[in-house]
Design a protein around this motif. Sequence first.
Motif, short mmCIF file in Angstrom:
data_model
loop_
_atom_site.label_atom_id
_atom_site.label_comp_id
_atom_site.label_asym_id
_atom_site.label_seq_id
_atom_site.Cartn_x
_atom_site.Cartn_y
_atom_site.Cartn_z
N VAL D 175 3.19 6.56 -10.42
CA VAL D 175 3.71 5.37 -9.75
C VAL D 175 3.27 4.12 -10.50
O VAL D 175 2.08 3.83 -10.58
CB VAL D 175 3.24 5.29 -8.29
CG1 VAL D 175 3.82 4.05 -7.60
CG2 VAL D 175 3.63 6.55 -7.53
N ARG D 176 4.25 3.42 -11.04
CA ARG D 176 3.92 2.24 -11.84
C ARG D 176 3.66 1.01 -10.97
O ARG D 176 2.85 0.16 -11.32
CB ARG D 176 5.09 1.92 -12.80
CG ARG D 176 5.05 2.68 -14.10
CD ARG D 176 4.31 1.86 -15.17
NE ARG D 176 3.95 2.69 -16.31
CZ ARG D 176 3.25 2.28 -17.35
NH1 ARG D 176 2.83 1.01 -17.41
NH2 ARG D 176 2.95 3.08 -18.33
N ASP D 177 4.36 0.92 -9.87
CA ASP D 177 4.29 -0.29 -9.06
C ASP D 177 3.12 -0.25 -8.07
O ASP D 177 2.95 0.71 -7.33
CB ASP D 177 5.61 -0.47 -8.29
CG ASP D 177 5.56 -1.72 -7.41
OD1 ASP D 177 5.52 -2.83 -7.98
OD2 ASP D 177 5.51 -1.56 -6.17
N GLU D 178 2.35 -1.32 -8.08
CA GLU D 178 1.13 -1.34 -7.28
C GLU D 178 1.41 -1.26 -5.78
O GLU D 178 0.74 -0.53 -5.05
CB GLU D 178 0.34 -2.61 -7.60
CG GLU D 178 -1.00 -2.64 -6.87
CD GLU D 178 -1.81 -3.88 -7.25
OE1 GLU D 178 -1.54 -4.49 -8.31
OE2 GLU D 178 -2.72 -4.23 -6.47
N GLN D 179 2.40 -2.01 -5.31
CA GLN D 179 2.72 -1.97 -3.89
C GLN D 179 3.17 -0.58 -3.47
O GLN D 179 2.74 -0.05 -2.44
CB GLN D 179 3.83 -3.00 -3.55
CG GLN D 179 3.38 -4.44 -3.77
CD GLN D 179 2.02 -4.73 -3.16
OE1 GLN D 179 1.76 -4.39 -2.00
NE2 GLN D 179 1.11 -5.31 -3.95
N GLN D 180 3.99 -0.01 -4.32
CA GLN D 180 4.46 1.34 -4.06
C GLN D 180 3.28 2.31 -4.04
O GLN D 180 3.22 3.23 -3.22
CB GLN D 180 5.47 1.73 -5.16
CG GLN D 180 6.11 3.09 -4.96
CD GLN D 180 6.79 3.20 -3.60
OE1 GLN D 180 7.54 2.30 -3.19
NE2 GLN D 180 6.50 4.27 -2.86
N ALA D 181 2.34 2.07 -4.94
CA ALA D 181 1.15 2.93 -5.01
C ALA D 181 0.37 2.87 -3.71
O ALA D 181 -0.06 3.89 -3.17
CB ALA D 181 0.27 2.50 -6.18
N LEU D 182 0.19 1.66 -3.20
CA LEU D 182 -0.55 1.50 -1.95
C LEU D 182 0.13 2.24 -0.81
O LEU D 182 -0.53 2.84 0.04
CB LEU D 182 -0.68 0.01 -1.61
CG LEU D 182 -1.79 -0.72 -2.41
CD1 LEU D 182 -1.59 -2.23 -2.36
CD2 LEU D 182 -3.17 -0.34 -1.89
N ARG D 183 1.45 2.19 -0.81
CA ARG D 183 2.18 2.90 0.24
C ARG D 183 2.08 4.41 0.04
O ARG D 183 1.87 5.17 0.98
CB ARG D 183 3.66 2.48 0.23
CG ARG D 183 3.94 1.21 1.02
CD ARG D 183 5.44 1.01 1.23
NE ARG D 183 6.17 0.93 -0.04
CZ ARG D 183 6.30 -0.19 -0.76
NH1 ARG D 183 5.77 -1.33 -0.34
NH2 ARG D 183 6.97 -0.18 -1.90
N SER D 184 2.23 4.85 -1.22
CA SER D 184 2.26 6.29 -1.48
C SER D 184 0.94 6.98 -1.19
O SER D 184 0.88 8.14 -0.77
CB SER D 184 2.64 6.55 -2.94
OG SER D 184 3.98 6.16 -3.18
N ILE D 185 -0.15 6.29 -1.45
CA ILE D 185 -1.45 6.94 -1.33
C ILE D 185 -1.85 7.19 0.12
O ILE D 185 -2.65 8.07 0.42
CB ILE D 185 -2.55 6.11 -2.06
CG1 ILE D 185 -3.77 6.99 -2.39
CG2 ILE D 185 -3.00 4.91 -1.21
CD1 ILE D 185 -3.54 8.01 -3.44
N LYS D 186 -1.23 6.42 1.03
CA LYS D 186 -1.68 6.49 2.41
C LYS D 186 -1.61 7.89 3.04
O LYS D 186 -2.63 8.42 3.49
CB LYS D 186 -0.93 5.46 3.28
CG LYS D 186 -1.77 5.02 4.46
CD LYS D 186 -1.09 4.04 5.34
CE LYS D 186 -1.93 3.86 6.62
NZ LYS D 186 -2.38 5.14 7.22
N PRO D 187 -0.41 8.49 3.05
CA PRO D 187 -0.37 9.84 3.65
C PRO D 187 -1.25 10.84 2.90
O PRO D 187 -1.80 11.77 3.51
CB PRO D 187 1.11 10.22 3.54
CG PRO D 187 1.71 9.28 2.56
CD PRO D 187 0.90 8.02 2.61
N VAL D 188 -1.41 10.64 1.60
CA VAL D 188 -2.27 11.53 0.83
C VAL D 188 -3.71 11.46 1.37
O VAL D 188 -4.35 12.47 1.63
CB VAL D 188 -2.25 11.14 -0.67
CG1 VAL D 188 -3.33 11.89 -1.43
CG2 VAL D 188 -0.87 11.40 -1.28
#
Lengths: 204, 204, 204, 204
Positions: D175-188
């Motif tokens: 994931v290149r985009d930081e905002q997207q990263a913050l969203r993606s990591i949550k359920p993980v």
Amino acid sequence: MSYEKESRERLIECAKAEFLEKGFAKASLRRISAAAGLTTGAVYFFFGDKNGLFGAIVDEPLRQITEIISQHYMSENDEDFSVYEHTQGDHDGFAELLIPVMYRDHDAVMLLLEKSAGSRYEGTLDSIIDMTERFYVRLAEKYAAAVPNKKVNSYMLHWFCHMQINAFVHLLTHVRDEQQALRSIKPVMDMLVEGWMKYILEDE
Amino acid sequence: MSYEKESRERLIECAKAEFLEKGFAKASLRRISAAAGLTTGAVYFFFGDKNGLFGAIVDEPLRQITEIISQHYMSENDEDFSVYEHTQGDHDGFAELLIPVMYRDHDAVMLLLEKSAGSRYEGTLDSIIDMTERFYVRLAEKYAAAVPNKKVNSYMLHWFCHMQINAFVHLLTHVRDEQQALRSIKPVMDMLVEGWMKYILEDE
Amino acid sequence: MSYEKESRERLIECAKAEFLEKGFAKASLRRISAAAGLTTGAVYFFFGDKNGLFGAIVDEPLRQITEIISQHYMSENDEDFSVYEHTQGDHDGFAELLIPVMYRDHDAVMLLLEKSAGSRYEGTLDSIIDMTERFYVRLAEKYAAAVPNKKVNSYMLHWFCHMQINAFVHLLTHVRDEQQALRSIKPVMDMLVEGWMKYILEDE
Amino acid sequence: MSYEKESRERLIECAKAEFLEKGFAKASLRRISAAAGLTTGAVYFFFGDKNGLFGAIVDEPLRQITEIISQHYMSENDEDFSVYEHTQGDHDGFAELLIPVMYRDHDAVMLLLEKSAGSRYEGTLDSIIDMTERFYVRLAEKYAAAVPNKKVNSYMLHWFCHMQINAFVHLLTHVRDEQQALRSIKPVMDMLVEGWMKYILEDE
DNA sequence: TATGAATGAGATTTCATTCAT
DNA sequence: CATGAATGAAATCTCATTCAT
């Protein structure tokens, strides 16, 4: 004291240490300059190049040594002398003249005689030996002329000149203290003189 | 003669010339290989690395020299001897043993003793001098014990060991012919022995 | 056993050790051959080139693993299944099938999955993950279709596939004993399955 | 902007690209310098050596990451906490702290964690995992002490630490985009926390 | 007075690969 | 079946030297 002078001297000091440790060829201008808090460019500004830096350390000692030696050898030739006694006193006086000069800047002389490989000074020791040899050839021939049925053993002569000079290099390398050096060299010189008298001539 | 053997030997020959001319440190594997008509890789194939190449030239002479010297020094210690006469004969026999070995591969020994700076062999000469010194220390102490009110002059001892070894190095450097070498070294050894007897001890 | 076979096998054995220690890229054919008492030429005779040697070690385990996995994933697609229960049992059975194959030649599989950088096999792990992903995408879509107002969280799906495969790689790297491996993997699989059920879908 | 600054930065930029593409070990200083329109000497002028160049890229991100992580883990140990709730919030806050730092220089962190094999930084990821493990061991032991007839499953613990850290590496890689990263990591993170609570202990 | 940048030529070393034998 | 020789290209690194500023 001006800033430039300080820099120049710092450079010389650091160069001495580096050349002593690594020898001319393996010494690095970068390391020297860095140790002096300067850059390599400074070396080129002050000394032109690596050889120039080395020269700034050894030129003056070299001049003094050369002067002492050549004066010594030249004066010898003018005199009319009784070979034996002369040679005896000669060496003692010589050592007493040479050692103070060599020990005035001990490190610089070390550099010149033992650490100059790769520099424009690398032949210095050899040319001192050559000078010595030119002198002793004349001395030995006079000696031979005075003793019937004998001629100069030229290998002995050659070797003797090396010994003579190396005696001083060895001293420089192994004895730091000047007074101690003067004491240590004495029996060496005596032994060389005695050996000279006995072995420099061979049967014709 | 097979191609492989020629290459290896050509490499050694060219390396000898290069090392002799430039010394180990400044010698270039590129130049050596090129002179042999090969690439640097060939050096690595045959010798592993630069030190290996040097070793291929000097290892065998070094072994022989070390053997001669250590046998000589060891044998001395077993005997009960009258110091003077023994030392006399000793040197003559020693030179007659050592010189043939040194002249068997003259260039290799030159390399080993005078051109090895920077290689893994650079301490060879010093360690030979050390061996010599260990031997002469014992000899001198026995000598001193036999003469009342005298002790060893340790600077003379040190210098003497250098002279002793350097006499051979000087010979190697200046006399190519083995027979001539055997003749030339004789008065040198005699002078050293005589000097030793007279100057190795000083007043207590 | 013929000489050639012995050589070939010695080569493989030594190559395994070298590749394991250094990885494909930094492994040296020279070292491998030498360890096997042979020369690099032998490697080229038997295996063609460096990749060929690596392949001789990993091809068969790779074939077996690929077969197991693809059979497993294919069989899944043919069945009509209740997602939850199936997935549950699936993983257990899968691990019990896969682990014996992976541990049959533990080192080879390590090589393939962890030490193949620089070789033609360096993409193996990724392509296994890709296979896995293609399978789970279909599985997840079926799951999503069965649950109203939910869609697949594709990042979770992607990550999950990595976890799934890396769980086995981690096992391989940290547990040598096969029985222990079977015990250790169980809670891991359980946790992954449970996580999958809960987190693979997000609100539409 | 001065010429010197441009060169240094061009070098860093080209190095980033090369290291990212080939990894530290297979990256070529020649290629990097050439791409920057300079010679390899320039690299040595600016960065000392290959590791120095790599360091110029990754040192600062590494410092920041190390600081964040060690502060985080240390602060944890001072508190008196209810294991469950704490762990929950912890992860969320941790990710929100760590991700911005990791994404501030995304490429540099990639280099550090995924492309440093062969460099002096190659152990970085492992030592981060070790730090993590030391922290979670203590956490798990406290947890176990609070639950009767249960002990820590140490394989799960070990694996969990890898997952924990790899979750961030995976994110960075995919994931290149930081905002997207913050969203993606949550359920993980949620899934990991939940898994931890349920599977980190086993029957005694 | 000195710097800082940069070069260019050189060094040793490593390695996969080839090939005649 | 395998060797031993050799290549050729590439690698990292070092250094004295130059020069604009």
